[in-house]
Write a protein that holds these residues in place. Structure first.
Motif, PDB file in Angstrom:
ATOM      1  N   VAL A 175      73.419  37.576  77.144  1.00  0.00           N
ATOM      2  CA  VAL A 175      72.268  37.690  78.710  1.00  0.00           C
ATOM      3  C   VAL A 175      71.985  36.429  78.751  1.00  0.00           C
ATOM      4  CG1 VAL A 175      69.976  38.657  78.414  1.00  0.00           C
ATOM      5  CG2 VAL A 175      71.885  39.704  77.398  1.00  0.00           C
ATOM      6  N   ALA A 176      71.543  35.293  77.873  1.00  0.00           N
ATOM      7  CA  ALA A 176      70.771  34.171  78.072  1.00  0.00           C
ATOM      8  C   ALA A 176      71.192  33.218  78.338  1.00  0.00           C
ATOM      9  CB  ALA A 176      70.194  33.216  76.474  1.00  0.00           C
ATOM     10  N   TYR A 177      72.850  32.884  78.044  1.00  0.00           N
ATOM     11  CA  TYR A 177      73.804  32.056  78.670  1.00  0.00           C
ATOM     12  C   TYR A 177      74.176  32.422  80.312  1.00  0.00           C
ATOM     13  CZ  TYR A 177      75.595  30.747  74.575  1.00  0.00           C
ATOM     14  OH  TYR A 177      76.305  30.122  72.939  1.00  0.00           O
ATOM     15  N   GLY A 178      74.092  33.979  80.765  1.00  0.00           N
ATOM     16  CA  GLY A 178      74.063  34.655  82.214  1.00  0.00           C
ATOM     17  C   GLY A 178      73.118  33.818  83.176  1.00  0.00           C
ATOM     18  N   ALA A 179      72.019  33.765  82.196  1.00  0.00           N
ATOM     19  CA  ALA A 179      70.218  33.640  83.499  1.00  0.00           C
ATOM     20  C   ALA A 179      70.600  32.136  82.829  1.00  0.00           C
ATOM     21  CB  ALA A 179      69.144  33.960  82.596  1.00  0.00           C
ATOM     22  N   ALA A 180      70.939  31.280  82.334  1.00  0.00           N
ATOM     23  CA  ALA A 180      71.456  30.125  82.720  1.00  0.00           C
ATOM     24  C   ALA A 180      72.527  29.671  83.609  1.00  0.00           C
ATOM     25  CB  ALA A 180      71.637  29.597  81.108  1.00  0.00           C
ATOM     26  N   MET A 181      73.630  30.546  83.552  1.00  0.00           N
ATOM     27  CA  MET A 181      73.899  30.228  84.560  1.00  0.00           C
ATOM     28  C   MET A 181      73.285  30.028  86.448  1.00  0.00           C
ATOM     29  SD  MET A 181      78.024  30.699  85.255  1.00  0.00           S
ATOM     30  CE  MET A 181      77.715  32.366  84.440  1.00  0.00           C
ATOM     31  N   ALA A 182      72.763  31.591  86.326  1.00  0.00           N
ATOM     32  CA  ALA A 182      71.943  32.111  87.652  1.00  0.00           C
ATOM     33  C   ALA A 182      71.458  31.067  87.473  1.00  0.00           C
ATOM     34  CB  ALA A 182      71.810  33.480  87.341  1.00  0.00           C
ATOM     35  N   ILE A 183      70.323  30.606  87.361  1.00  0.00           N
ATOM     36  CA  ILE A 183      69.379  29.985  87.005  1.00  0.00           C
ATOM     37  C   ILE A 183      69.811  28.542  87.147  1.00  0.00           C
ATOM     38  CG2 ILE A 183      68.048  27.675  85.654  1.00  0.00           C
ATOM     39  CD1 ILE A 183      66.828  30.558  84.593  1.00  0.00           C
ATOM     40  N   ALA A 184      70.776  28.242  87.096  1.00  0.00           N
ATOM     41  CA  ALA A 184      71.778  26.743  87.780  1.00  0.00           C
ATOM     42  C   ALA A 184      71.556  26.888  89.423  1.00  0.00           C
ATOM     43  CB  ALA A 184      73.015  26.552  86.664  1.00  0.00           C
ATOM     44  N   ILE A 185      72.902  28.262  89.461  1.00  0.00           N
ATOM     45  CA  ILE A 185      73.148  28.325  90.770  1.00  0.00           C
ATOM     46  C   ILE A 185      72.410  28.285  91.861  1.00  0.00           C
ATOM     47  CG2 ILE A 185      74.305  30.604  91.684  1.00  0.00           C
ATOM     48  CD1 ILE A 185      76.020  31.009  89.638  1.00  0.00           C
ATOM     49  N   ILE A 186      71.065  29.186  90.987  1.00  0.00           N
ATOM     50  CA  ILE A 186      69.267  28.533  92.006  1.00  0.00           C
ATOM     51  C   ILE A 186      69.302  28.085  92.464  1.00  0.00           C
ATOM     52  CG2 ILE A 186      67.264  29.698  92.137  1.00  0.00           C
ATOM     53  CD1 ILE A 186      68.356  32.534  90.240  1.00  0.00           C
ATOM     54  N   LEU A 187      69.003  26.445  90.947  1.00  0.00           N
ATOM     55  CA  LEU A 187      68.756  25.561  91.447  1.00  0.00           C
ATOM     56  C   LEU A 187      69.496  24.714  92.448  1.00  0.00           C
ATOM     57  CD1 LEU A 187      66.512  23.961  90.484  1.00  0.00           C
ATOM     58  CD2 LEU A 187      67.772  22.662  88.668  1.00  0.00           C
ATOM     59  N   VAL A 188      70.495  25.082  92.229  1.00  0.00           N
ATOM     60  CA  VAL A 188      71.731  24.203  93.014  1.00  0.00           C
ATOM     61  C   VAL A 188      71.585  24.350  94.415  1.00  0.00           C
ATOM     62  CG1 VAL A 188      74.286  23.278  93.389  1.00  0.00           C
ATOM     63  CG2 VAL A 188      73.278  23.263  91.037  1.00  0.00           C
ATOM     64  N   HIS A 189      71.734  25.205  94.247  1.00  0.00           N
ATOM     65  CA  HIS A 189      71.632  26.413  96.064  1.00  0.00           C
ATOM     66  C   HIS A 189      70.037  25.861  96.757  1.00  0.00           C
ATOM     67  CE1 HIS A 189      72.189  28.627  99.253  1.00  0.00           C
ATOM     68  NE2 HIS A 189      71.141  29.954  99.141  1.00  0.00           N
ATOM     69  N   PHE A 190      68.731  25.928  96.032  1.00  0.00           N
ATOM     70  CA  PHE A 190      67.496  24.973  96.915  1.00  0.00           C
ATOM     71  C   PHE A 190      67.498  23.950  96.855  1.00  0.00           C
ATOM     72  CE2 PHE A 190      63.553  23.384  95.869  1.00  0.00           C
ATOM     73  CZ  PHE A 190      62.959  23.789  96.863  1.00  0.00           C
ATOM     74  N   ILE A 191      68.813  22.941  96.008  1.00  0.00           N
ATOM     75  CA  ILE A 191      68.642  20.836  96.266  1.00  0.00           C
ATOM     76  C   ILE A 191      69.399  21.079  97.436  1.00  0.00           C
ATOM     77  CG2 ILE A 191      69.009  19.658  95.630  1.00  0.00           C
ATOM     78  CD1 ILE A 191      68.409  20.297  92.398  1.00  0.00           C
ATOM     79  N   ASN A 192      70.596  22.283  98.164  1.00  0.00           N
ATOM     80  CA  ASN A 192      71.779  22.129  99.069  1.00  0.00           C
ATOM     81  C   ASN A 192      70.615  22.268 100.590  1.00  0.00           C
ATOM     82  OD1 ASN A 192      73.973  21.710  99.832  1.00  0.00           O
ATOM     83  ND2 ASN A 192      74.380  23.131  99.526  1.00  0.00           N
ATOM     84  N   SER A 193      70.110  23.300 100.012  1.00  0.00           N
ATOM     85  CA  SER A 193      69.770  23.617 101.030  1.00  0.00           C
ATOM     86  C   SER A 193      68.697  23.616 101.435  1.00  0.00           C
ATOM     87  CB  SER A 193      69.806  25.594 101.737  1.00  0.00           C
ATOM     88  OG  SER A 193      68.629  26.061 100.469  1.00  0.00           O
ATOM     89  N   ARG A 194      67.695  22.929 100.893  1.00  0.00           N
ATOM     90  CA  ARG A 194      66.133  22.967 101.111  1.00  0.00           C
ATOM     91  C   ARG A 194      65.912  21.584 101.219  1.00  0.00           C
ATOM     92  NH1 ARG A 194      62.215  27.096 102.252  1.00  0.00           N
ATOM     93  NH2 ARG A 194      64.192  28.953 102.141  1.00  0.00           N
ATOM     94  N   ILE A 195      66.171  20.611 100.444  1.00  0.00           N
ATOM     95  CA  ILE A 195      66.725  18.837 100.208  1.00  0.00           C
ATOM     96  C   ILE A 195      67.111  18.148 100.591  1.00  0.00           C
ATOM     97  CG2 ILE A 195      66.093  17.612  97.813  1.00  0.00           C
ATOM     98  CD1 ILE A 195      64.763  20.142  96.085  1.00  0.00           C
ATOM     99  N   TYR A 196      68.882  18.219 100.005  1.00  0.00           N
ATOM    100  CA  TYR A 196      69.484  17.570 100.519  1.00  0.00           C
ATOM    101  C   TYR A 196      70.561  18.528 100.389  1.00  0.00           C
ATOM    102  CZ  TYR A 196      73.216  13.503 100.613  1.00  0.00           C
ATOM    103  OH  TYR A 196      73.763  12.526 100.979  1.00  0.00           O
ATOM    104  N   THR A 197      71.961  18.282 101.489  1.00  0.00           N
ATOM    105  CA  THR A 197      72.618  18.722 101.496  1.00  0.00           C
ATOM    106  C   THR A 197      73.873  17.962 101.123  1.00  0.00           C
ATOM    107  OG1 THR A 197      72.594  19.609 104.174  1.00  0.00           O
ATOM    108  CG2 THR A 197      74.432  19.774 103.517  1.00  0.00           C
ATOM    109  N   LEU A 198      74.335  18.673 100.164  1.00  0.00           N
ATOM    110  CA  LEU A 198      75.270  18.371  99.089  1.00  0.00           C
ATOM    111  C   LEU A 198      76.758  18.142  99.479  1.00  0.00           C
ATOM    112  CD1 LEU A 198      74.050  19.335  95.742  1.00  0.00           C
ATOM    113  CD2 LEU A 198      73.751  17.352  96.519  1.00  0.00           C
ATOM    114  N   PRO A 199      77.983  17.445  99.671  1.00  0.00           N
ATOM    115  CA  PRO A 199      79.542  18.240  99.184  1.00  0.00           C
ATOM    116  C   PRO A 199      79.474  18.958  98.351  1.00  0.00           C
ATOM    117  CG  PRO A 199      78.848  15.557  98.753  1.00  0.00           C
ATOM    118  CD  PRO A 199      77.483  15.928  98.678  1.00  0.00           C
TER     119      PRO A 199
END
Length: 87
Positions: A9-33
């Protein structure tokens, strides 16, 4: 399927946190390729999994019901966070 553990379950949560973090960076801070966003998500997931592997606390066995509930909660939080960030 092997016995469900808290580590899975923790592995799935780590993956979800990574996706949320990258999406946040991509949409609010800097648009990533797109390719860079994928590699960044993989890197954050790898970091999360390597931290989880260090702790023996996550090796606890849990019931299938708890396992399914925790996974449903992770997916629900991922869904809500993804669309909240997009606004």
């Amino acid at each position: 399927m092997k016995e469900p553990t808290l580590k899975k379950v923790a592995y799935g949560a780590a993956m979800a946190i990574a996706i949320i973090l990258v999406h946040f960076i991509n949409s609010r801070i800097y648009t990533l390729p797109p390719i860079f966003a994928i590699f960044l998500a993989i890197f954050f997931t790898y970091l999360g999994i390597s931290v989880i592997k260090k702790y023996d606390k996550f090796d606890q066995k849990i019931s299938r019901t708890k396992y399914n509930l925790f996974n449903a909660l992770v997916v629900f939080v991922l869904f809500i966070a993804y669309y909240t960030i997009a606004k």
